[in-house]
Design an enzyme around this catalytic site. Structure first.
Site, PDB file in Angstrom:
ATOM      1  N   THR A   2       3.080 -12.716   2.611  1.00 45.81           N
ATOM      2  CA  THR A   2       2.142 -13.236   1.629  1.00 45.81           C
ATOM      3  C   THR A   2       2.794 -14.437   0.951  1.00 45.81           C
ATOM      4  O   THR A   2       3.973 -14.735   1.178  1.00 45.81           O
ATOM      5  CB  THR A   2       1.711 -12.150   0.630  1.00 45.81           C
ATOM      6  OG1 THR A   2       0.597 -12.639  -0.143  1.00 45.81           O
ATOM      7  CG2 THR A   2       2.849 -11.752  -0.317  1.00 45.81           C
ATOM      8  N   LYS A  16      -0.864   4.267  -8.048  1.00 44.64           N
ATOM      9  CA  LYS A  16      -0.742   5.641  -8.533  1.00 44.64           C
ATOM     10  C   LYS A  16       0.547   5.815  -9.339  1.00 44.64           C
ATOM     11  O   LYS A  16       0.542   6.440 -10.408  1.00 44.64           O
ATOM     12  CB  LYS A  16      -0.757   6.619  -7.344  1.00 44.64           C
ATOM     13  CG  LYS A  16      -0.656   8.051  -7.804  1.00 44.64           C
ATOM     14  CD  LYS A  16      -0.341   9.032  -6.688  1.00 44.64           C
ATOM     15  CE  LYS A  16       0.261  10.286  -7.319  1.00 44.64           C
ATOM     16  NZ  LYS A  16       0.660  11.282  -6.336  1.00 44.64           N
ATOM     17  N   VAL A  67       2.242  14.378  -3.849  1.00 47.90           N
ATOM     18  CA  VAL A  67       1.717  15.414  -2.949  1.00 47.90           C
ATOM     19  C   VAL A  67       0.191  15.367  -2.894  1.00 47.90           C
ATOM     20  O   VAL A  67      -0.448  16.297  -2.423  1.00 47.90           O
ATOM     21  CB  VAL A  67       2.218  16.821  -3.375  1.00 47.90           C
ATOM     22  CG1 VAL A  67       3.716  16.949  -3.131  1.00 47.90           C
ATOM     23  CG2 VAL A  67       1.889  17.118  -4.835  1.00 47.90           C
ATOM     24  N   GLY A  68      -0.381  14.287  -3.390  1.00 50.23           N
ATOM     25  CA  GLY A  68      -1.832  14.095  -3.363  1.00 50.23           C
ATOM     26  C   GLY A  68      -2.135  12.781  -4.050  1.00 50.23           C
ATOM     27  O   GLY A  68      -1.264  12.207  -4.712  1.00 50.23           O
ATOM     28  N   ARG A  95     -10.136  -2.958   6.023  1.00 53.66           N
ATOM     29  CA  ARG A  95      -9.621  -2.926   7.398  1.00 53.66           C
ATOM     30  C   ARG A  95      -8.883  -1.603   7.629  1.00 53.66           C
ATOM     31  O   ARG A  95      -8.459  -0.941   6.694  1.00 53.66           O
ATOM     32  CB  ARG A  95      -8.644  -4.089   7.642  1.00 53.66           C
ATOM     33  CG  ARG A  95      -9.316  -5.450   7.652  1.00 53.66           C
ATOM     34  CD  ARG A  95      -8.320  -6.566   7.884  1.00 53.66           C
ATOM     35  NE  ARG A  95      -7.470  -6.794   6.725  1.00 53.66           N
ATOM     36  CZ  ARG A  95      -6.491  -7.701   6.689  1.00 53.66           C
ATOM     37  NH1 ARG A  95      -6.221  -8.434   7.756  1.00 53.66           N
ATOM     38  NH2 ARG A  95      -5.778  -7.877   5.606  1.00 53.66           N
ATOM     39  N   HIS A 110      -4.954  -1.684  -5.548  1.00 50.06           N
ATOM     40  CA  HIS A 110      -4.157  -0.549  -6.010  1.00 50.06           C
ATOM     41  C   HIS A 110      -5.079   0.605  -6.397  1.00 50.06           C
ATOM     42  O   HIS A 110      -5.955   0.450  -7.261  1.00 50.06           O
ATOM     43  CB  HIS A 110      -3.285  -0.968  -7.195  1.00 50.06           C
ATOM     44  CG  HIS A 110      -2.248  -1.993  -6.809  1.00 50.06           C
ATOM     45  ND1 HIS A 110      -1.359  -2.540  -7.698  1.00 50.06           N
ATOM     46  CD2 HIS A 110      -1.945  -2.548  -5.600  1.00 50.06           C
ATOM     47  CE1 HIS A 110      -0.560  -3.388  -7.062  1.00 50.06           C
ATOM     48  NE2 HIS A 110      -0.913  -3.416  -5.795  1.00 50.06           N
ATOM     49  N   ASN A 155      -5.395 -10.163  -3.679  1.00 52.03           N
ATOM     50  CA  ASN A 155      -5.105  -9.611  -2.345  1.00 52.03           C
ATOM     51  C   ASN A 155      -4.606  -8.180  -2.507  1.00 52.03           C
ATOM     52  O   ASN A 155      -4.688  -7.379  -1.587  1.00 52.03           O
ATOM     53  CB  ASN A 155      -4.078 -10.477  -1.583  1.00 52.03           C
ATOM     54  CG  ASN A 155      -2.891 -10.908  -2.429  1.00 52.03           C
ATOM     55  OD1 ASN A 155      -2.889 -10.772  -3.645  1.00 52.03           O
ATOM     56  ND2 ASN A 155      -1.879 -11.441  -1.781  1.00 52.03           N
ATOM     57  N   ASP A 163       0.802  -1.225   0.000  1.00 56.16           N
ATOM     58  CA  ASP A 163       0.000   0.000   0.000  1.00 56.16           C
ATOM     59  C   ASP A 163       0.834   1.273   0.000  1.00 56.16           C
ATOM     60  O   ASP A 163       0.428   2.299   0.544  1.00 56.16           O
ATOM     61  CB  ASP A 163      -0.967   0.006   1.205  1.00 56.16           C
ATOM     62  CG  ASP A 163      -1.806  -1.246   1.250  1.00 56.16           C
ATOM     63  OD1 ASP A 163      -2.159  -1.746   0.176  1.00 56.16           O
ATOM     64  OD2 ASP A 163      -2.087  -1.730   2.365  1.00 56.16           O
TER      65      ASP A 163
HETATM   66  P1  GDP Z   1      -0.865   0.334  -3.462  1.00 54.85           P
HETATM   67  O1  GDP Z   1      -1.461  -0.934  -2.986  1.00 54.85           O
HETATM   68  O2  GDP Z   1       0.613   0.382  -3.276  1.00 54.85           O
HETATM   69  O3  GDP Z   1      -1.261   0.702  -4.866  1.00 54.85           O
HETATM   70  O4  GDP Z   1      -1.440   1.480  -2.513  1.00 54.85           O
HETATM   71  P2  GDP Z   1      -2.978   1.660  -2.054  1.00 54.85           P
HETATM   72  O5  GDP Z   1      -3.748   2.205  -3.181  1.00 54.85           O
HETATM   73  O6  GDP Z   1      -3.479   0.432  -1.394  1.00 54.85           O
HETATM   74  O7  GDP Z   1      -2.804   2.733  -0.888  1.00 54.85           O
HETATM   75  C1  GDP Z   1      -2.200   3.963  -1.117  1.00 54.85           C
HETATM   76  C2  GDP Z   1      -3.180   5.075  -0.690  1.00 54.85           C
HETATM   77  O8  GDP Z   1      -2.519   6.318  -0.729  1.00 54.85           O
HETATM   78  C3  GDP Z   1      -4.351   5.221  -1.650  1.00 54.85           C
HETATM   79  O9  GDP Z   1      -5.456   5.668  -0.940  1.00 54.85           O
HETATM   80  C4  GDP Z   1      -3.861   6.293  -2.621  1.00 54.85           C
HETATM   81  O10 GDP Z   1      -4.925   7.007  -3.241  1.00 54.85           O
HETATM   82  C5  GDP Z   1      -3.098   7.184  -1.683  1.00 54.85           C
HETATM   83  N1  GDP Z   1      -1.974   7.931  -2.262  1.00 54.85           N
HETATM   84  C6  GDP Z   1      -0.992   7.500  -3.099  1.00 54.85           C
HETATM   85  N2  GDP Z   1      -0.064   8.470  -3.277  1.00 54.85           N
HETATM   86  C7  GDP Z   1      -0.476   9.525  -2.548  1.00 54.85           C
HETATM   87  C8  GDP Z   1       0.080  10.824  -2.281  1.00 54.85           C
HETATM   88  O11 GDP Z   1       1.159  11.191  -2.742  1.00 54.85           O
HETATM   89  N3  GDP Z   1      -0.633  11.635  -1.424  1.00 54.85           N
HETATM   90  C9  GDP Z   1      -1.816  11.251  -0.866  1.00 54.85           C
HETATM   91  N4  GDP Z   1      -2.442  12.097  -0.051  1.00 54.85           N
HETATM   92  N5  GDP Z   1      -2.357  10.047  -1.095  1.00 54.85           N
HETATM   93  C10 GDP Z   1      -1.688   9.193  -1.910  1.00 54.85           C
HETATM   94  P1  IMO Z   2      -0.969  -4.190  -2.215  1.00 55.88           P
HETATM   95  O1  IMO Z   2      -0.534  -4.750  -3.549  1.00 55.88           O
HETATM   96  C1  IMO Z   2      -0.940  -4.659   2.090  1.00 55.88           C
HETATM   97  C2  IMO Z   2      -1.001  -8.733   3.654  1.00 55.88           C
HETATM   98  C3  IMO Z   2      -2.238  -9.139   4.413  1.00 55.88           C
HETATM   99  C4  IMO Z   2      -1.637 -10.110   5.399  1.00 55.88           C
HETATM  100  C5  IMO Z   2      -0.551 -10.816   4.563  1.00 55.88           C
HETATM  101  C6  IMO Z   2      -0.983 -12.136   3.976  1.00 55.88           C
HETATM  102  O2  IMO Z   2      -2.263  -3.485  -2.264  1.00 55.88           O
HETATM  103  O3  IMO Z   2       0.126  -3.405  -1.595  1.00 55.88           O
HETATM  104  P2  IMO Z   2      -2.611 -12.777   1.997  1.00 55.88           P
HETATM  105  O4  IMO Z   2      -4.050 -12.476   1.756  1.00 55.88           O
HETATM  106  O5  IMO Z   2      -1.714 -12.248   0.934  1.00 55.88           O
HETATM  107  O6  IMO Z   2      -2.370 -14.216   2.277  1.00 55.88           O
HETATM  108  O7  IMO Z   2      -2.245 -12.005   3.350  1.00 55.88           O
HETATM  109  O8  IMO Z   2      -0.238  -9.923   3.520  1.00 55.88           O
HETATM  110  N1  IMO Z   2      -1.244  -8.210   2.293  1.00 55.88           N
HETATM  111  C7  IMO Z   2      -1.178  -6.920   1.967  1.00 55.88           C
HETATM  112  N2  IMO Z   2      -0.975  -5.843   2.729  1.00 55.88           N
HETATM  113  N3  IMO Z   2      -1.075  -4.511   0.762  1.00 55.88           N
HETATM  114  C8  IMO Z   2      -1.243  -5.595  -0.023  1.00 55.88           C
HETATM  115  O9  IMO Z   2      -1.253  -5.524  -1.352  1.00 55.88           O
HETATM  116  C9  IMO Z   2      -1.329  -6.868   0.574  1.00 55.88           C
HETATM  117  N4  IMO Z   2      -1.529  -8.109   0.121  1.00 55.88           N
HETATM  118  C10 IMO Z   2      -1.445  -8.934   1.178  1.00 55.88           C
HETATM  119  O10 IMO Z   2      -2.839  -8.033   5.049  1.00 55.88           O
HETATM  120  O11 IMO Z   2      -0.984  -9.407   6.431  1.00 55.88           O
HETATM  121 MG    MG Z   3      -2.945  -1.610  -1.693  1.00 61.09          MG
END
Ligand code: GDP
Ligand code: IMO
Ligand code: MG
Length: 421
Positions: free
Chosen positions: A237, A18, A411-412, A300, A41, A38, A13
């Site tokens: 994972t 992005k 920055v957003g 979560r 993005h 899992n 995450d």
């Molecule tokens: P990923 O799994 O790595 O693609 O990340 P996620 O999408 O699960 O979580 C990243 C969160 O941060 C999301 O809600 C994005 O919209 C947000 N996000 C990403 N880059 C930025 C940033 O530079 N600033 C802010 N405020 N939010 C961001």
């Molecule tokens: P992105 O690509 C954050 C975590 C789960 C759990 C562990 C094992 O969005 O960054 P799983 O379902 O893979 O067997 O769970 O891994 N997990 C993640 N945490 N971002 C993810 O993906 C994740 N994918 C799995 O929360 O701790």
């Molecule tokens: Mg994510």
């Protein structure tokens, strides 16, 4: 020859979706090579706001071809739903999204077993997304998996029959309900009908693309420290998350993976169990509230902590990171002081991440340095020079500690809220 791997340098995450969406404009191919749904993005661009689980986040670039490699595990209902959602949103994926027939299929028993195993572990549970990821990869490496290629013959039925015999024994022994062969077969035959137009062997596409000097953007799922081998086992994972996974998961020879963008959040988050050395426990504190996030896949609440430089440094070394994309710098605005963990101590000694296991990592003492914050809203900043002096210092401190230049700064959340440096 441009192969760019975009990886997360923490526990997932980091903002990979992005970053990939931002970089995809220049890509001929955008590809997933590990994990499954899992992943969650987030992409925010002119088409809207999306939480994508399987289709590469670069698919919004109209000239890019999306590839889902054999290293990805596919839940057909999620894939079908995502394709329909994208097509409805004006992002036509037909004829430019290909799924490897080598990819393994997540079956209903994988999801059931994921839940049953977690419940059996009680307090020691991994905190999985319950998407069946561990069980489907376990079947893959123990030769019990079902792949899309099996659907081209009666192999699917044959394999399903054996698997249901085995899996129903475990499920019922653990108090679950047995699955019916006919029901599962019909459901998955129907899925196959819908997925079939997207199935294509990727070997020639990838090899021809490499030969023709095409640009590949590889989108890692999860983060470096959820990697099965290098992560905080057993709180990891089930797939390899470091860039070398693209070799097995997509067929890209290792020598091509020379550009590695390490997406790094300006602080740290984690979902599920396992150590988080810089964790902030005070749920009433200003910083906890600022850093708070909701998980894109499961909804979560993400655990939060200060930036951990030892983690970023280790990720940079493991993945051969060539540049950092720093995300969520805007979230730090308004903090008077920003804490950063610069190194770990264990029994009085300075240690590296790799010197301890997950349980040891829970015991390490973080050495913090405090950095002065900034009060300005930075969300409109377009260049590095637009950032307040203390924000610039924070960025420079990170690149020095990781030994990798920070070339993109978020920055957003929207695509254009990105500084290219
Ligand atoms: P990923 O799994 O790595 O693609 O990340 P996620 O999408 O699960 O979580 C990243 C969160 O941060 C999301 O809600 C994005 O919209 C947000 N996000 C990403 N880059 C930025 C940033 O530079 N600033 C802010 N405020 N939010 C961001
Ligand atoms: P992105 O690509 C954050 C975590 C789960 C759990 C562990 C094992 O969005 O960054 P799983 O379902 O893979 O067997 O769970 O891994 N997990 C993640 N945490 N971002 C993810 O993906 C994740 N994918 C799995 O929360 O701790
Ligand atoms: Mg994510």
């Amino acid at each position: 020859m441009t192969v760019i791997a975009v990886i997360g340098s923490q526990w997932g995450d980091e903002g990979k979706g992005k970053a990939v969406d931002f970089l995809a404009e220049r890509a001929d191919y955008v590809a997933r090579f590990n994990g499954g749904n899992n992943a969650g993005h987030t992409v925010i661009n002119e088409f809207g706001t999306f939480k994508i689980h399987l289709v590469p986040s670069g698919i919004f670039a109209k000239n890019a071809v999306g590839l889902i490699g054999g290293g990805v595990v596919v839940d057909p209902s999620v894939l079908i739903e995502e394709i329909e959602m994208l097509n409805k949103s004006g992002v036509n994926v037909d004829g430019r999204l290909w799924v490897s027939p080598r990819s393994h299929v997540i079956m209903p028993y994988h999801k059931i077993l994921d839940g049953l195993y977690e419940e059996a572990k009680g307090k020691g549970a991994t905190g999985t997304t319950r998407r069946g990821i561990g069980p489907v990869f376990a079947d893959k490496v123990s030769y019990n998996g079902i792949r899309w290629t099996d659907f081209t013959s009666d192999m699917f039925e044959q394999r399903l029959e054996v698997q249901l015999t085995l899996k129903n024994k475990i499920i019922t022994a653990l108090g679950g309900e047995a699955l019916e062969f006919n029901k599962v077969r019909d459901e998955y035959r129907a899925y196959y009908g819908k997925v079939k137009p997207y199935l294509k062997e990727l070997f020639s596409i990838v090899q021809d693309g490499l030969k023709a000097d095409k640009t590949f953007l590889l989108e890692q799922a999860m983060g470096s420290f959820l990697d099965t081998d290098w992560g905080t086992y057993p709180f990891v994972t089930a797939s390899t998350t470091i860039p070398s996974a693209a070799t097995a998961g997509l067929g890209i020879p290792p020598k091509y993976i020379q550009n590695v963008v390490g997406v790094t959040k300006a602080y740290t988050t984690r979902v599920g169990g396992g150590p988080l050395p810089t964790e902030i426990h005070d749920t009433e504190s200003e910083v906890y509230k600022k850093f708070g996030e909701v998980a894109a896949t499961t909804g979560r609440i993400r655990r939060v902590g200060w930036l951990d430089l030892e983690i970023v440094r280790t990720a940079a070394q493991l993945s051969g990171m060539t540049e950092i994309c720093l995300t969520k710098l805007d979230i730090l605005s308004g903090l008077k002081e920003i804490q950063v963990c610069t190194q770990y101590k264990f029994n009085g000694q300075t240690i590296r991440y790799a010197d301890v296991d997950a349980y040891g990592l829970d015991e390490v003492e973080c050495m913090y340095e405090s950095f002065p914050g900034w009060s300005e809203d930075i969300s409109k900043a377009k260049t590095f020079e637009d950032l307040p002096a203390n924000a610039q210092k924070y960025v420079k401190m990170i690149e020095e500690a990781a030994g990798v230049p920070v070339k993109m700064i978020g920055v957003g959340p929207a695509r254009d809220e990105t500084i290219r440096r």
